[in-house]
Design a protein around this motif. Structure first.
Motif, PDB file in Angstrom:
ATOM      1  N   SER A 149      18.332  54.870  -2.487  1.00  0.00           N
ATOM      2  CA  SER A 149      17.849  56.232  -1.830  1.00  0.00           C
ATOM      3  C   SER A 149      17.041  57.131  -2.474  1.00  0.00           C
ATOM      4  O   SER A 149      16.307  57.928  -1.729  1.00  0.00           O
ATOM      5  CB  SER A 149      19.152  57.047  -1.353  1.00  0.00           C
ATOM      6  OG  SER A 149      19.870  55.788  -0.304  1.00  0.00           O
TER       7      SER A 149
ATOM      8  N   LYS B 297      19.053  56.459   6.330  1.00  0.00           N
ATOM      9  CA  LYS B 297      20.287  57.088   6.835  1.00  0.00           C
ATOM     10  C   LYS B 297      21.271  57.938   5.914  1.00  0.00           C
ATOM     11  O   LYS B 297      21.721  59.013   6.128  1.00  0.00           O
ATOM     12  CB  LYS B 297      21.184  55.739   7.311  1.00  0.00           C
ATOM     13  CG  LYS B 297      22.382  56.178   8.144  1.00  0.00           C
ATOM     14  CD  LYS B 297      23.231  55.089   8.764  1.00  0.00           C
ATOM     15  CE  LYS B 297      24.248  55.255   9.612  1.00  0.00           C
ATOM     16  NZ  LYS B 297      24.983  56.448   9.195  1.00  0.00           N
ATOM     17  N   GLU B 298      21.310  57.370   4.642  1.00  0.00           N
ATOM     18  CA  GLU B 298      22.137  58.045   3.725  1.00  0.00           C
ATOM     19  C   GLU B 298      21.591  59.541   3.371  1.00  0.00           C
ATOM     20  O   GLU B 298      22.217  60.358   3.487  1.00  0.00           O
ATOM     21  CB  GLU B 298      22.079  57.584   2.324  1.00  0.00           C
ATOM     22  CG  GLU B 298      23.130  58.150   1.247  1.00  0.00           C
ATOM     23  CD  GLU B 298      23.222  57.470  -0.029  1.00  0.00           C
ATOM     24  OE1 GLU B 298      23.797  57.823  -0.636  1.00  0.00           O
ATOM     25  OE2 GLU B 298      22.132  56.441  -0.176  1.00  0.00           O
TER      26      GLU B 298
ATOM     27  N   ASP C 243      22.019  61.643   6.706  1.00  0.00           N
ATOM     28  CA  ASP C 243      23.417  61.777   6.700  1.00  0.00           C
ATOM     29  C   ASP C 243      23.866  63.180   5.964  1.00  0.00           C
ATOM     30  O   ASP C 243      24.822  63.909   5.938  1.00  0.00           O
ATOM     31  CB  ASP C 243      24.372  60.727   6.757  1.00  0.00           C
ATOM     32  CG  ASP C 243      24.022  59.855   7.946  1.00  0.00           C
ATOM     33  OD1 ASP C 243      23.821  60.078   8.930  1.00  0.00           O
ATOM     34  OD2 ASP C 243      24.690  58.615   7.689  1.00  0.00           O
TER      35      ASP C 243
ATOM     36  N   LEU D 144      16.099  51.271   5.483  1.00  0.00           N
ATOM     37  CA  LEU D 144      16.917  51.891   6.633  1.00  0.00           C
ATOM     38  C   LEU D 144      18.148  52.625   6.259  1.00  0.00           C
ATOM     39  O   LEU D 144      18.484  53.814   6.773  1.00  0.00           O
ATOM     40  CB  LEU D 144      16.976  50.902   7.683  1.00  0.00           C
ATOM     41  CG  LEU D 144      15.511  50.523   8.595  1.00  0.00           C
ATOM     42  CD1 LEU D 144      15.899  49.380   9.480  1.00  0.00           C
ATOM     43  CD2 LEU D 144      14.891  51.600   9.275  1.00  0.00           C
ATOM     44  N   ASP D 145      18.811  51.782   5.362  1.00  0.00           N
ATOM     45  CA  ASP D 145      20.227  52.340   4.857  1.00  0.00           C
ATOM     46  C   ASP D 145      20.017  53.616   3.969  1.00  0.00           C
ATOM     47  O   ASP D 145      20.864  54.653   4.177  1.00  0.00           O
ATOM     48  CB  ASP D 145      20.971  51.321   4.016  1.00  0.00           C
ATOM     49  CG  ASP D 145      21.365  50.325   5.082  1.00  0.00           C
ATOM     50  OD1 ASP D 145      21.617  50.249   6.091  1.00  0.00           O
ATOM     51  OD2 ASP D 145      21.886  49.130   4.383  1.00  0.00           O
TER      52      ASP D 145
END
Length: 133
Positions: free
Chosen positions: A27, A69-70, A73, A65-66
Protein backbone atom coordinates in the motif's frame (compact mmCIF):
# COMPACT_ATOMS: atom_id res chain seq x y z
CA UNK A 1 24.27 14.55 -15.30
CA UNK A 2 23.36 18.23 -15.18
CA UNK A 3 21.73 19.78 -12.15
CA UNK A 4 18.63 20.40 -14.27
CA UNK A 5 18.27 16.61 -14.59
CA UNK A 6 17.45 16.35 -10.87
CA UNK A 7 13.84 16.89 -9.86
CA UNK A 8 12.24 16.02 -6.58
CA UNK A 9 8.79 15.36 -5.25
CA UNK A 10 8.22 16.72 -1.77
CA UNK A 11 7.00 13.85 0.37
CA UNK A 12 5.18 15.04 3.50
CA UNK A 13 6.64 13.80 6.80
CA UNK A 14 3.16 12.87 8.00
CA UNK A 15 3.09 10.11 5.38
CA UNK A 16 6.36 8.68 6.65
CA UNK A 17 5.73 9.22 10.36
CA UNK A 18 2.04 8.43 10.73
CA UNK A 19 0.71 6.76 7.58
CA UNK A 20 3.53 4.33 6.72
CA UNK A 21 3.29 2.39 10.01
CA UNK A 22 -0.46 1.95 9.62
CA UNK A 23 -0.46 0.51 6.10
CA UNK A 24 1.21 -2.45 4.45
CA UNK A 25 4.38 -2.16 2.34
CA UNK A 26 2.47 -2.74 -0.91
CA UNK A 27 0.00 0.00 0.00
CA UNK A 28 2.89 2.35 0.69
CA UNK A 29 4.26 1.62 -2.80
CA UNK A 30 0.88 2.43 -4.32
CA UNK A 31 0.63 5.60 -2.22
CA UNK A 32 4.09 6.67 -3.41
CA UNK A 33 3.03 6.21 -7.03
CA UNK A 34 -0.06 8.35 -6.47
CA UNK A 35 2.08 11.09 -4.94
CA UNK A 36 4.63 10.91 -7.74
CA UNK A 37 2.05 10.96 -10.54
CA UNK A 38 0.08 13.78 -8.95
CA UNK A 39 2.16 16.04 -6.70
CA UNK A 40 5.35 15.21 -8.57
CA UNK A 41 3.79 16.96 -11.55
CA UNK A 42 2.20 19.68 -9.41
CA UNK A 43 -1.31 18.29 -9.83
CA UNK A 44 -3.96 17.57 -7.19
CA UNK A 45 -4.50 14.05 -8.53
CA UNK A 46 -4.17 11.89 -11.60
CA UNK A 47 -5.89 9.19 -13.60
CA UNK A 48 -3.81 6.06 -13.05
CA UNK A 49 -4.59 2.67 -14.52
CA UNK A 50 -4.18 -0.55 -12.59
CA UNK A 51 -1.58 -1.65 -15.14
CA UNK A 52 0.47 1.48 -14.38
CA UNK A 53 0.43 0.62 -10.69
CA UNK A 54 1.39 -2.98 -11.48
CA UNK A 55 4.31 -1.95 -13.68
CA UNK A 56 5.69 0.83 -11.48
CA UNK A 57 5.29 -0.95 -8.14
CA UNK A 58 6.17 -4.43 -9.35
CA UNK A 59 2.98 -5.77 -7.78
CA UNK A 60 0.32 -8.18 -8.98
CA UNK A 61 -3.10 -6.90 -10.02
CA UNK A 62 -4.77 -8.35 -6.91
CA UNK A 63 -2.16 -6.79 -4.63
CA UNK A 64 -2.63 -3.40 -6.31
CA UNK A 65 -6.41 -3.63 -5.92
CA UNK A 66 -6.09 -4.67 -2.26
CA UNK A 67 -3.66 -1.80 -1.63
CA UNK A 68 -5.94 0.77 -3.24
CA UNK A 69 -8.84 -0.56 -1.17
CA UNK A 70 -6.78 -0.23 2.02
CA UNK A 71 -5.77 3.36 1.19
CA UNK A 72 -9.35 4.35 0.33
CA UNK A 73 -10.85 2.55 3.35
CA UNK A 74 -8.42 4.35 5.66
CA UNK A 75 -9.30 7.68 3.99
CA UNK A 76 -5.69 8.33 2.97
CA UNK A 77 -6.55 8.38 -0.74
CA UNK A 78 -9.62 9.52 -2.65
CA UNK A 79 -10.73 7.49 -5.68
CA UNK A 80 -13.21 8.84 -8.22
CA UNK A 81 -14.48 7.19 -11.39
CA UNK A 82 -13.62 9.24 -14.49
CA UNK A 83 -14.20 7.95 -18.00
CA UNK A 84 -12.70 4.45 -18.25
CA UNK A 85 -10.28 4.91 -15.36
CA UNK A 86 -10.09 6.28 -11.84
CA UNK A 87 -8.80 9.60 -10.54
CA UNK A 88 -6.62 9.18 -7.44
CA UNK A 89 -5.64 11.95 -5.07
CA UNK A 90 -4.31 12.32 -1.55
CA UNK A 91 -6.97 13.12 1.03
CA UNK A 92 -5.34 16.30 2.30
CA UNK A 93 -8.05 16.89 4.92
CA UNK A 94 -7.21 13.57 6.53
CA UNK A 95 -3.49 14.32 6.50
CA UNK A 96 -4.17 17.68 8.13
CA UNK A 97 -5.99 15.85 10.94
CA UNK A 98 -3.01 13.51 11.32
CA UNK A 99 -0.70 16.50 11.55
CA UNK A 100 -2.69 17.85 14.45
CA UNK A 101 -3.20 14.56 16.28
CA UNK A 102 -0.38 12.35 14.96
CA UNK A 103 2.86 11.11 16.43
CA UNK A 104 5.47 13.36 17.98
CA UNK A 105 7.65 12.83 14.90
CA UNK A 106 5.16 14.54 12.60
CA UNK A 107 5.23 18.21 11.82
CA UNK A 108 2.60 19.99 13.85
CA UNK A 109 2.47 22.99 11.55
CA UNK A 110 1.77 23.77 7.95
CA UNK A 111 -1.25 24.02 5.74
CA UNK A 112 -2.55 21.73 3.03
CA UNK A 113 -0.79 23.78 0.39
CA UNK A 114 2.51 23.66 2.30
CA UNK A 115 2.30 19.88 2.61
CA UNK A 116 2.48 19.27 -1.10
CA UNK A 117 4.55 22.05 -2.64
CA UNK A 118 7.21 20.78 -4.99
CA UNK A 119 10.63 22.31 -4.42
CA UNK A 120 13.75 22.12 -6.52
CA UNK A 121 16.97 22.21 -4.51
CA UNK A 122 19.72 24.72 -5.16
CA UNK A 123 22.82 22.84 -6.25
CA UNK A 124 24.96 25.97 -6.65
CA UNK A 125 26.84 25.24 -3.41
CA UNK A 126 27.71 21.68 -4.45
CA UNK A 127 31.25 21.34 -5.76
CA UNK A 128 32.27 18.83 -8.37
CA UNK A 129 34.89 16.86 -6.47
CA UNK A 130 36.64 13.92 -8.04
CA UNK A 131 37.11 11.40 -5.24
CA UNK A 132 38.66 8.77 -7.50
CA UNK A 133 42.28 9.98 -7.47
Amino acid sequence: MKKSDFYFTKFPNVLLDDVMPMIGPSSFKVLSIIIRKSRGFQKKGDMISISQFEEQAGLSRNTVLDSIKELVDKKIVSKQKKQNSFWYSINESYLEILLKTGSSNSEKKGSDSELFKVHYPNFEAVQNVNTLK
